[in-house]
Design a protein around this motif. Structure first.
Motif, PDB file in Angstrom:
ATOM      1  N   GLY A  12       0.797  -1.214   0.000  1.00 54.54           N
ATOM      2  CA  GLY A  12       0.000   0.000   0.000  1.00 54.54           C
ATOM      3  C   GLY A  12       0.830   1.265   0.000  1.00 54.54           C
ATOM      4  N   ASN A  13       2.134   1.129   0.190  1.00 55.83           N
ATOM      5  CA  ASN A  13       2.997   2.310   0.241  1.00 55.83           C
ATOM      6  C   ASN A  13       3.476   2.721  -1.155  1.00 55.83           C
ATOM      7  N   CYS A  14       4.035   1.776  -1.909  1.00 56.64           N
ATOM      8  CA  CYS A  14       4.534   2.113  -3.247  1.00 56.64           C
ATOM      9  C   CYS A  14       3.631   1.597  -4.363  1.00 56.64           C
ATOM     10  N   GLU A  15       2.433   1.090  -3.985  1.00 59.24           N
ATOM     11  CA  GLU A  15       1.411   0.694  -4.968  1.00 59.24           C
ATOM     12  C   GLU A  15       1.933  -0.369  -5.942  1.00 59.24           C
ATOM     13  N   THR A  16       2.527  -1.428  -5.398  1.00 55.55           N
ATOM     14  CA  THR A  16       3.050  -2.508  -6.227  1.00 55.55           C
ATOM     15  C   THR A  16       2.432  -3.836  -5.817  1.00 55.55           C
ATOM     16  N   ALA A  17       2.577  -4.834  -6.680  1.00 57.99           N
ATOM     17  CA  ALA A  17       2.084  -6.185  -6.398  1.00 57.99           C
ATOM     18  C   ALA A  17       3.221  -7.172  -6.597  1.00 57.99           C
ATOM     19  N   TRP A  18       3.233  -8.244  -5.772  1.00 54.25           N
ATOM     20  CA  TRP A  18       4.349  -9.185  -5.771  1.00 54.25           C
ATOM     21  C   TRP A  18       3.841 -10.608  -5.698  1.00 54.25           C
ATOM     22  N   GLU A  19       4.393 -11.444  -6.565  1.00 57.97           N
ATOM     23  CA  GLU A  19       4.077 -12.871  -6.581  1.00 57.97           C
ATOM     24  C   GLU A  19       5.368 -13.641  -6.325  1.00 57.97           C
ATOM     25  N   VAL A  20       5.276 -14.756  -5.597  1.00 60.22           N
ATOM     26  CA  VAL A  20       6.459 -15.554  -5.307  1.00 60.22           C
ATOM     27  C   VAL A  20       6.717 -16.533  -6.447  1.00 60.22           C
ATOM     28  N   ARG A  21       7.927 -16.479  -6.988  1.00 59.93           N
ATOM     29  CA  ARG A  21       8.352 -17.420  -8.021  1.00 59.93           C
ATOM     30  C   ARG A  21       9.774 -17.854  -7.710  1.00 59.93           C
ATOM     31  N   LYS A  22       9.995 -19.143  -7.701  1.00 57.50           N
ATOM     32  CA  LYS A  22      11.320 -19.720  -7.426  1.00 57.50           C
ATOM     33  C   LYS A  22      11.919 -19.190  -6.125  1.00 57.50           C
ATOM     34  N   GLY A  23      11.066 -19.070  -5.134  1.00 60.37           N
ATOM     35  CA  GLY A  23      11.548 -18.736  -3.804  1.00 60.37           C
ATOM     36  C   GLY A  23      11.828 -17.278  -3.527  1.00 60.37           C
ATOM     37  N   LYS A  24      11.370 -16.369  -4.394  1.00 58.24           N
ATOM     38  CA  LYS A  24      11.576 -14.953  -4.134  1.00 58.24           C
ATOM     39  C   LYS A  24      10.406 -14.153  -4.699  1.00 58.24           C
ATOM     40  N   PHE A  25      10.222 -12.946  -4.174  1.00 57.64           N
ATOM     41  CA  PHE A  25       9.147 -12.076  -4.641  1.00 57.64           C
ATOM     42  C   PHE A  25       9.529 -11.450  -5.972  1.00 57.64           C
ATOM     43  N   VAL A  26       8.602 -11.553  -6.935  1.00 58.40           N
ATOM     44  CA  VAL A  26       8.786 -10.977  -8.261  1.00 58.40           C
ATOM     45  C   VAL A  26       7.650  -9.991  -8.503  1.00 58.40           C
ATOM     46  N   GLN A  27       7.990  -8.797  -8.956  1.00 60.30           N
ATOM     47  CA  GLN A  27       6.970  -7.769  -9.143  1.00 60.30           C
ATOM     48  C   GLN A  27       6.068  -8.093 -10.322  1.00 60.30           C
ATOM     49  N   THR A  28       4.791  -7.842 -10.129  1.00 64.73           N
ATOM     50  CA  THR A  28       3.773  -8.048 -11.154  1.00 64.73           C
ATOM     51  C   THR A  28       3.182  -6.702 -11.538  1.00 64.73           C
ATOM     52  N   ASP A  29       3.038  -6.451 -12.837  1.00 64.80           N
ATOM     53  CA  ASP A  29       2.391  -5.217 -13.287  1.00 64.80           C
ATOM     54  C   ASP A  29       0.990  -5.143 -12.690  1.00 64.80           C
ATOM     55  N   LEU A  30       0.644  -3.995 -12.158  1.00 61.34           N
ATOM     56  CA  LEU A  30      -0.605  -3.840 -11.420  1.00 61.34           C
ATOM     57  C   LEU A  30      -1.383  -2.654 -11.951  1.00 61.34           C
ATOM     58  N   GLY A  31      -2.712  -2.830 -12.067  1.00 58.88           N
ATOM     59  CA  GLY A  31      -3.569  -1.740 -12.500  1.00 58.88           C
ATOM     60  C   GLY A  31      -4.932  -1.822 -11.844  1.00 58.88           C
ATOM     61  N   VAL A  32      -5.563  -0.670 -11.682  1.00 61.53           N
ATOM     62  CA  VAL A  32      -6.903  -0.589 -11.093  1.00 61.53           C
ATOM     63  C   VAL A  32      -7.787   0.227 -12.022  1.00 61.53           C
ATOM     64  N   VAL A  33      -8.938  -0.332 -12.365  1.00 63.13           N
ATOM     65  CA  VAL A  33      -9.945   0.384 -13.149  1.00 63.13           C
ATOM     66  C   VAL A  33     -10.945   1.000 -12.181  1.00 63.13           C
ATOM     67  N   SER A  34     -11.166   2.288 -12.265  1.00 59.42           N
ATOM     68  CA  SER A  34     -11.995   2.996 -11.292  1.00 59.42           C
ATOM     69  C   SER A  34     -13.441   2.533 -11.335  1.00 59.42           C
ATOM     70  N   GLY A  35     -14.048   2.510 -10.148  1.00 61.30           N
ATOM     71  CA  GLY A  35     -15.455   2.178 -10.031  1.00 61.30           C
ATOM     72  C   GLY A  35     -16.304   3.421  -9.871  1.00 61.30           C
ATOM     73  N   ASP A  36     -17.619   3.220  -9.904  1.00 61.33           N
ATOM     74  CA  ASP A  36     -18.553   4.338  -9.817  1.00 61.33           C
ATOM     75  C   ASP A  36     -18.896   4.710  -8.384  1.00 61.33           C
ATOM     76  N   SER A  37     -18.514   3.846  -7.438  1.00 57.90           N
ATOM     77  CA  SER A  37     -18.929   4.075  -6.062  1.00 57.90           C
ATOM     78  C   SER A  37     -17.794   3.735  -5.104  1.00 57.90           C
ATOM     79  N   SER A  38     -17.814   4.378  -3.960  1.00 54.65           N
ATOM     80  CA  SER A  38     -16.834   4.059  -2.923  1.00 54.65           C
ATOM     81  C   SER A  38     -17.095   2.694  -2.314  1.00 54.65           C
ATOM     82  N   GLU A  39     -18.278   2.127  -2.572  1.00 55.05           N
ATOM     83  CA  GLU A  39     -18.634   0.808  -2.059  1.00 55.05           C
ATOM     84  C   GLU A  39     -18.284  -0.316  -3.031  1.00 55.05           C
TER      85      GLU A  39
END
Length: 408
Positions: free
Chosen positions: A223-250
């Motif tokens: 939540g600090n640098c807005e990144t996503a990480w998946e574990v592959r071969k025993g280490k964290f690997v960064q995954t491209d991340l994106g968010v499509v905005s919604g119409d409501s806060s809910e």
């Protein structure tokens, strides 16, 4: 709910309990959260009675997940949960019965005072044998077979030898008599077991902030640098991340894998190629010839029929759902399906999208995939009674089906 596993916190040693499908191990005592990662598969040991040495651990291969397969009539699937003795030795018990469900297991650790026998069967071979209990549709020749949401593990049953007999290490009851003139276990023992379970600290490799996720998450977010990480071969690997905005806060944001793919065998490099190959009832537009082809897949476990539906609908629609660079929202649904399994499902999505099955299916085996890029995209859904509806495509998911997917 799967099997219960007892594991000590790697930081403070506190005894913790977890489900067999859990990847995150949070400790309520020291506050440290660890991500579990095995070399090949999870290995569990049933508890033995007493503190006996020189135990013999017999492997049982377990598969839990969904098997998809294609034939000339279309795509079929079934949820499978089977366990089979991994050693071709008739003196061992053929089944573990209800012990894994009734007892709390531990992760296996190789030591000099015990012997772990090798597992001689493969997951594919076990599933082939299980076809005899399948529906008539699955016994037909499969043009393509893949496993989605699978959990492959080894469960070890403790046995020991005493007075020329083989005893159950849990009940201390005799299992079988043994020949006294030869060592029958030496040739099937793993004399140099190097498998191990790694515990990774859940700290963001980029900024050092705490990564967040749920116990069964395959991808963690920062939540600090807005990144996503998946574990592959025993280490964290960064995954491209994106968010499509919604119409409501809910809005609730569900994760999907978006995969840029080119295929050979049936040449698909653009969206226009896909429309022609699958014989969609659409008039090919000129701009589609230059539009890259993206396959979509849920990044969460869900019932197989809904997995097919969501993958097919989003892939066929190919709507321009572009992330807008907004901060990670609060209502993120956990990504519990790894990218590797989403890639395995691409052929299943193709087969499900094909309108003329008789023309398309014979060519399915010739298709080869080339992955050009992947990203994890969070799409907004709005809750409407029992349904969750995607705000841009109007694709819907039954809430109970979504909840049930956490237990697959």
């Amino acid at each position: 709910m799967g099997f219960i596993v007892v594991q000590e916190c790697p930081q403070c040693g506190a005894p913790l309990e977890m489900d067999e499908a859990d990847r995150l191990l949070p400790c309520p005592f020291c506050g440290v959260t660890s991500f579990l990662f095995p070399d090949d598969c999870y290995r569990f040991v049933l508890p033995s009675k007493g503190s006996r040495r020189n135990l013999i651990f017999v492997p049982y291969l377990r598969f839990k997940g969904t098997v998809f397969h294609c034939d000339m009539e279309g795509v079929h699937y079934r949820i499978v949960d089977i366990t089979q003795l991994g050693v071709p030795f008739k003196r061992f018990p053929m089944s573990l019965g209800l012990r894994p469900q009734a007892m709390k297991m531990r992760f296996a650790h190789a030591d000099a005072e015990s012997s772990f026998l090798k597992c001689f069967i493969k997951t594919h071979d076990m599933l082939e044998r299980a076809k005899s209990h399948s529906s008539a549709a699955e016994t037909k020749e499969a043009l393509c077979r893949t496993f989605i949401g699978d959990a492959v593990s080894l469960i070890y049953l403790p046995l020991y030898v005493e007075r020329g007999a083989l005893f159950d290490g849990i009940t201390n009851r005799p299992v079988a008599a043994l020949p006294t003139d030869r060592d029958i276990f030496s040739s099937i023992t793993d004399h140099d077991p190097r498998w191990k379970l790694a515990f990774l600290p859940t700290l963001c490799p980029q900024c050092g902030w705490n990564l967040t996720g749920e116990r069964d998450s395959a991808v963690l977010t920062c939540g600090n640098c807005e990144t996503a990480w998946e574990v592959r071969k025993g280490k964290f690997v960064q995954t491209d991340l994106g968010v499509v905005s919604g119409d409501s806060s809910e809005s609730v944001y569900l994760p999907f894998w978006k995969m840029a793919v080119e295929t050979t065998g049936i040449a698909i490099a653009s969206y226009a190629d896909f429309i022609r190959a699958t014989n969609q009832p659409k008039v090919v537009q000129k701009k589609w010839e230059e539009q890259n082809m993206y396959f979509w897949s849920p990044a969460f476990k869900i019932r197989p029929n809904r997995f097919l539906y969501l993958s097919r609908q989003l892939t066929v629609m190919q709507m321009s759902l572009e992330p807008d660079g907004r901060p990670l929202p609060r209502n993120l649904y956990p990504a519990t399906l790894p990218l590797s399994e989403a890639i395995q499902g691409i052929k299943i999505t193709l087969a499900g999208a094909a309108v003329n099955k008789k023309m398309f299916m014979p060519r399915l085996q010739d298709i080869r995939l080339s992955i050009r890029g992947t990203s994890l995209i969070y799409l907004p859904f709005r809750e409407t009674g029992h349904e969750m509806v995607q705000e841009h495509t109007r694709v819907s998911i039954n809430r109970k089906s979504l909840d049930f997917g956490r237990f697959l």
